[in-house]
Design a protein around this motif. Structure first.
Motif, PDB file in Angstrom:
ATOM      1  N   TRP A  93     -29.820  78.691  70.351  1.00 34.07           N
ATOM      2  CA  TRP A  93     -28.839  77.827  69.678  1.00 34.07           C
ATOM      3  C   TRP A  93     -28.925  78.012  68.172  1.00 34.07           C
ATOM      4  O   TRP A  93     -27.912  77.998  67.471  1.00 34.07           O
ATOM      5  CB  TRP A  93     -29.048  76.367  70.047  1.00 34.07           C
ATOM      6  CG  TRP A  93     -28.937  76.063  71.507  1.00 34.07           C
ATOM      7  CD1 TRP A  93     -29.836  75.368  72.256  1.00 34.07           C
ATOM      8  CD2 TRP A  93     -27.883  76.415  72.416  1.00 34.07           C
ATOM      9  NE1 TRP A  93     -29.413  75.278  73.560  1.00 34.07           N
ATOM     10  CE2 TRP A  93     -28.216  75.913  73.689  1.00 34.07           C
ATOM     11  CE3 TRP A  93     -26.690  77.127  72.283  1.00 34.07           C
ATOM     12  CZ2 TRP A  93     -27.401  76.082  74.804  1.00 34.07           C
ATOM     13  CZ3 TRP A  93     -25.871  77.294  73.399  1.00 34.07           C
ATOM     14  CH2 TRP A  93     -26.236  76.776  74.634  1.00 34.07           C
ATOM     15  N   LEU A  94     -30.129  78.189  67.646  1.00 32.86           N
ATOM     16  CA  LEU A  94     -30.271  78.435  66.214  1.00 32.86           C
ATOM     17  C   LEU A  94     -29.593  79.742  65.816  1.00 32.86           C
ATOM     18  O   LEU A  94     -28.951  79.822  64.777  1.00 32.86           O
ATOM     19  CB  LEU A  94     -31.750  78.470  65.816  1.00 32.86           C
ATOM     20  CG  LEU A  94     -32.470  77.133  65.818  1.00 32.86           C
ATOM     21  CD1 LEU A  94     -33.967  77.334  65.607  1.00 32.86           C
ATOM     22  CD2 LEU A  94     -31.898  76.186  64.775  1.00 32.86           C
ATOM     23  N   ARG A  95     -29.718  80.758  66.625  1.00 33.17           N
ATOM     24  CA  ARG A  95     -29.061  82.040  66.345  1.00 33.17           C
ATOM     25  C   ARG A  95     -27.543  81.870  66.338  1.00 33.17           C
ATOM     26  O   ARG A  95     -26.856  82.521  65.551  1.00 33.17           O
ATOM     27  CB  ARG A  95     -29.456  83.103  67.365  1.00 33.17           C
ATOM     28  CG  ARG A  95     -30.821  83.635  67.154  1.00 33.17           C
ATOM     29  CD  ARG A  95     -30.814  84.625  66.007  1.00 33.17           C
ATOM     30  NE  ARG A  95     -32.138  84.565  65.427  1.00 33.17           N
ATOM     31  CZ  ARG A  95     -32.431  84.815  64.186  1.00 33.17           C
ATOM     32  NH1 ARG A  95     -31.508  85.160  63.344  1.00 33.17           N
ATOM     33  NH2 ARG A  95     -33.646  84.722  63.743  1.00 33.17           N
ATOM     34  N   PRO A 120     -32.610  66.261  61.041  1.00 31.57           N
ATOM     35  CA  PRO A 120     -33.942  66.755  60.681  1.00 31.57           C
ATOM     36  C   PRO A 120     -34.632  67.588  61.756  1.00 31.57           C
ATOM     37  O   PRO A 120     -35.299  68.585  61.442  1.00 31.57           O
ATOM     38  CB  PRO A 120     -34.730  65.478  60.378  1.00 31.57           C
ATOM     39  CG  PRO A 120     -33.698  64.477  60.002  1.00 31.57           C
ATOM     40  CD  PRO A 120     -32.487  64.822  60.818  1.00 31.57           C
ATOM     41  N   ARG A 121     -34.510  67.227  63.020  1.00 30.20           N
ATOM     42  CA  ARG A 121     -35.178  68.010  64.075  1.00 30.20           C
ATOM     43  C   ARG A 121     -34.623  69.430  64.146  1.00 30.20           C
ATOM     44  O   ARG A 121     -35.365  70.386  64.341  1.00 30.20           O
ATOM     45  CB  ARG A 121     -35.028  67.323  65.430  1.00 30.20           C
ATOM     46  CG  ARG A 121     -35.895  66.113  65.555  1.00 30.20           C
ATOM     47  CD  ARG A 121     -36.997  66.360  66.565  1.00 30.20           C
ATOM     48  NE  ARG A 121     -37.971  65.309  66.431  1.00 30.20           N
ATOM     49  CZ  ARG A 121     -39.255  65.528  66.259  1.00 30.20           C
ATOM     50  NH1 ARG A 121     -39.725  66.741  66.246  1.00 30.20           N
ATOM     51  NH2 ARG A 121     -40.093  64.541  66.127  1.00 30.20           N
ATOM     52  N   ALA A 125     -36.641  72.914  63.246  1.00 30.36           N
ATOM     53  CA  ALA A 125     -36.652  74.076  64.135  1.00 30.36           C
ATOM     54  C   ALA A 125     -36.164  75.322  63.398  1.00 30.36           C
ATOM     55  O   ALA A 125     -36.711  76.415  63.571  1.00 30.36           O
ATOM     56  CB  ALA A 125     -35.793  73.805  65.368  1.00 30.36           C
ATOM     57  N   LEU A 126     -35.148  75.162  62.545  1.00 31.26           N
ATOM     58  CA  LEU A 126     -34.645  76.280  61.754  1.00 31.26           C
ATOM     59  C   LEU A 126     -35.735  76.816  60.829  1.00 31.26           C
ATOM     60  O   LEU A 126     -35.968  78.026  60.761  1.00 31.26           O
ATOM     61  CB  LEU A 126     -33.432  75.838  60.926  1.00 31.26           C
ATOM     62  CG  LEU A 126     -32.888  76.874  59.945  1.00 31.26           C
ATOM     63  CD1 LEU A 126     -32.181  77.999  60.677  1.00 31.26           C
ATOM     64  CD2 LEU A 126     -31.950  76.211  58.943  1.00 31.26           C
ATOM     65  N   VAL A 127     -36.413  75.929  60.137  1.00 35.39           N
ATOM     66  CA  VAL A 127     -37.478  76.341  59.223  1.00 35.39           C
ATOM     67  C   VAL A 127     -38.583  77.063  59.989  1.00 35.39           C
ATOM     68  O   VAL A 127     -39.052  78.125  59.578  1.00 35.39           O
ATOM     69  CB  VAL A 127     -38.036  75.124  58.448  1.00 35.39           C
ATOM     70  CG1 VAL A 127     -39.345  75.453  57.751  1.00 35.39           C
ATOM     71  CG2 VAL A 127     -36.999  74.617  57.453  1.00 35.39           C
ATOM     72  N   GLU A 128     -38.991  76.508  61.102  1.00 36.42           N
ATOM     73  CA  GLU A 128     -40.053  77.134  61.899  1.00 36.42           C
ATOM     74  C   GLU A 128     -39.632  78.513  62.398  1.00 36.42           C
ATOM     75  O   GLU A 128     -40.385  79.477  62.283  1.00 36.42           O
ATOM     76  CB  GLU A 128     -40.431  76.245  63.091  1.00 36.42           C
ATOM     77  CG  GLU A 128     -41.186  75.005  62.703  1.00 36.42           C
ATOM     78  CD  GLU A 128     -42.601  75.277  62.219  1.00 36.42           C
ATOM     79  OE1 GLU A 128     -43.231  76.261  62.644  1.00 36.42           O
ATOM     80  OE2 GLU A 128     -43.087  74.483  61.390  1.00 36.42           O
ATOM     81  N   SER A 170     -44.928  69.700  59.997  1.00 33.96           N
ATOM     82  CA  SER A 170     -45.237  71.126  59.953  1.00 33.96           C
ATOM     83  C   SER A 170     -44.140  71.902  59.239  1.00 33.96           C
ATOM     84  O   SER A 170     -44.418  72.742  58.375  1.00 33.96           O
ATOM     85  CB  SER A 170     -45.420  71.656  61.378  1.00 33.96           C
ATOM     86  OG  SER A 170     -45.613  73.039  61.365  1.00 33.96           O
ATOM     87  N   ALA A 171     -42.886  71.628  59.592  1.00 33.35           N
ATOM     88  CA  ALA A 171     -41.763  72.325  58.952  1.00 33.35           C
ATOM     89  C   ALA A 171     -41.708  72.009  57.466  1.00 33.35           C
ATOM     90  O   ALA A 171     -41.404  72.886  56.651  1.00 33.35           O
ATOM     91  CB  ALA A 171     -40.453  71.954  59.638  1.00 33.35           C
ATOM     92  N   HIS A 172     -42.021  70.762  57.113  1.00 30.90           N
ATOM     93  CA  HIS A 172     -42.041  70.388  55.699  1.00 30.90           C
ATOM     94  C   HIS A 172     -43.069  71.242  54.949  1.00 30.90           C
ATOM     95  O   HIS A 172     -42.790  71.766  53.867  1.00 30.90           O
ATOM     96  CB  HIS A 172     -42.359  68.893  55.553  1.00 30.90           C
ATOM     97  CG  HIS A 172     -42.447  68.455  54.129  1.00 30.90           C
ATOM     98  ND1 HIS A 172     -43.651  68.360  53.465  1.00 30.90           N
ATOM     99  CD2 HIS A 172     -41.499  68.121  53.230  1.00 30.90           C
ATOM    100  CE1 HIS A 172     -43.432  67.973  52.221  1.00 30.90           C
ATOM    101  NE2 HIS A 172     -42.127  67.818  52.057  1.00 30.90           N
TER     102      HIS A 172
END
Length: 182
Positions: A93-95, A120-121, A125-128, A170-172
């Motif tokens: 989904w991110l792709r 934010p979630r 996920a995008l950042v990770e 974690s993403a932060h």
């Protein structure tokens, strides 16, 4: 008393507006790989009424269903289901979102960025996926991730909301490290 429909976030409405397209009359698919009954909802059910289960069937056979225009048509519903917690935020989904962002015009790019700022979630996920796992984002999205808004969104969400799996925190940290490395 009549039940009221849930309020749709303005960012979701903007996605539907910016990516507005008529429901496809036909969705191409491999009839050896996909059951026609799994494709039928995409041509008969209004986009906003597609269930998470129906959309998941697309994910399971994505390489054999539809084309780029179909992805753009489906994107607002996918992102709405993610925001509602009905679909998991995963790499596929991110792709869809990042690929559409990369090829989109200014309005489409900004609509996707506004969605991530409001979800934010999904942003975590995008950042990770893009930064920690080194997948790499297009130049405009990388530039947007360096702005203060995404970091502030993750920081506020990590500090004020539930974060049982630590994904927001974690993403932060990953985004903060990314900003300092530039």
């Amino acid at each position: 008393m009549e039940a009221q429909a849930p309020q749709v976030k303005p960012e979701i409405e903007r996605l539907y507006e910016v990516f507005a397209a008529p429901r496809p009359a036909v969705v191409e698919f491999c009839d050896h790989c996909v059951d026609a009954a799994d494709i039928a909802p995409f041509t008969t059910v209004p986009l906003r009424e597609l269930s998470a289960e129906q959309v998941e069937k697309y994910w399971l056979k994505s390489g054999t269903v539809g084309d780029e225009a179909f992805v753009r048509y489906l994107l607002p519903r996918v992102l709405e289901l993610i925001a509602a917690g009905e679909l998991d935020v995963d790499f596929f989904w991110l792709r869809m979102a990042t690929g559409t962002h990369e090829r989109g015009d200014e309005r489409k790019k900004r609509a996707i960025e506004e969605y991530f700022e409001a979800t934010p979630r999904a942003l975590a996920a995008l950042v990770e996926e893009e930064l920690r796992n080194g997948k790499g984002v297009d130049e405009r999205l990388a530039e947007w991730l360096r702005r203060p808004e995404p970091l502030a969104v993750l920081e506020e969400a990590a500090l004020t909301g539930p974060d049982p799996d630590g994904a927001l925190s974690s993403a932060h940290l990953v985004l903060e490290a990314h900003l300092w490395s530039k």
